[in-house]
Design a protein around this motif. Structure first.
Motif, PDB file in Angstrom:
ATOM      1  N   ARG A  20      47.441  54.566  22.551  1.00 57.42           N
ATOM      2  CA  ARG A  20      46.621  55.468  23.360  1.00 57.42           C
ATOM      3  C   ARG A  20      47.312  56.820  23.455  1.00 57.42           C
ATOM      4  N   LYS A  21      46.495  57.848  23.400  1.00 57.43           N
ATOM      5  CA  LYS A  21      46.998  59.205  23.564  1.00 57.43           C
ATOM      6  C   LYS A  21      46.895  59.557  25.039  1.00 57.43           C
ATOM      7  N   PHE A  22      48.051  59.797  25.663  1.00 57.19           N
ATOM      8  CA  PHE A  22      48.095  60.150  27.072  1.00 57.19           C
ATOM      9  C   PHE A  22      48.192  61.669  27.216  1.00 57.19           C
ATOM     10  N   TYR A  23      47.385  62.208  28.097  1.00 59.51           N
ATOM     11  CA  TYR A  23      47.368  63.641  28.371  1.00 59.51           C
ATOM     12  C   TYR A  23      47.985  63.904  29.736  1.00 59.51           C
ATOM     13  N   TRP A  48      51.537  60.050  22.287  1.00 61.20           N
ATOM     14  CA  TRP A  48      50.993  58.735  21.975  1.00 61.20           C
ATOM     15  C   TRP A  48      51.865  57.659  22.585  1.00 61.20           C
ATOM     16  N   SER A  82      50.195  66.220  25.332  1.00 59.60           N
ATOM     17  CA  SER A  82      49.844  64.834  25.041  1.00 59.60           C
ATOM     18  C   SER A  82      50.973  64.160  24.298  1.00 59.60           C
ATOM     19  N   TYR A 130      44.851  58.563  29.848  1.00 63.51           N
ATOM     20  CA  TYR A 130      44.222  58.531  28.526  1.00 63.51           C
ATOM     21  C   TYR A 130      42.710  58.679  28.705  1.00 63.51           C
TER      22      TYR A 130
END
Length: 133
Positions: A75-78, A67, A65, A30
């Protein structure tokens, strides 16, 4: 002179952050955690630079991505996509070529400048290799 130098150094480093993000996000991460990872690896980046970059790379298909809402704070995970891994490999190869090119200039740049190629610290798992070349 310092302002001019800072401007040129910023231009020189700008593209390296893309490569660093694509490399680090092979493991999902994130934004704030990525900022810390970038700094730990010598790519100090401002949040106002990173977040638009992440959105742009996602829009271009180089990142995916999702969430994570299981924690107290969503949190937005990439993650680096397959296309992003290919881009990272291409950028890393080009960076090595540019490093060799600058090193070939040697003393023409400055007698005091260290332009020797940087040691290859990449690991097979960290840097994609184009298997077909």
């Amino acid at each position: 002179m310092n302002e001019l130098l800072d401007t040129h150094l910023q231009e020189l480093r700008r593209g390296t952050v893309v490569l660093a993000c694509l490399s680090l996000l092979r493991t999902p991460g994130y934004g704030y955690g990525l900022l810390q990872d970038l700094e730990r690896h010598g790519f100090a980046t401002d949040a106002n630079t990173l977040y638009p970059l992440l959105r742009r790379l996602e829009k271009q298909g180089f990142l995916t991505s999702e969430w994570n809402t299981e924690e107290a704070r969503p949190r937005k995970f990439y993650s680096t996509s397959d296309q992003g891994s290919q881009l990272a490999g291409t950028l890393a190869a080009e960076w090595r070529t540019l490093t060799d090119s600058v090193a070939s200039l040697g003393a023409l740049i400055s007698p005091a400048a260290d332009v020797s190629p940087a040691p290859d610290t990449s690991h097979a798992a960290d840097t994609p290799r184009d298997e077909e070349s």
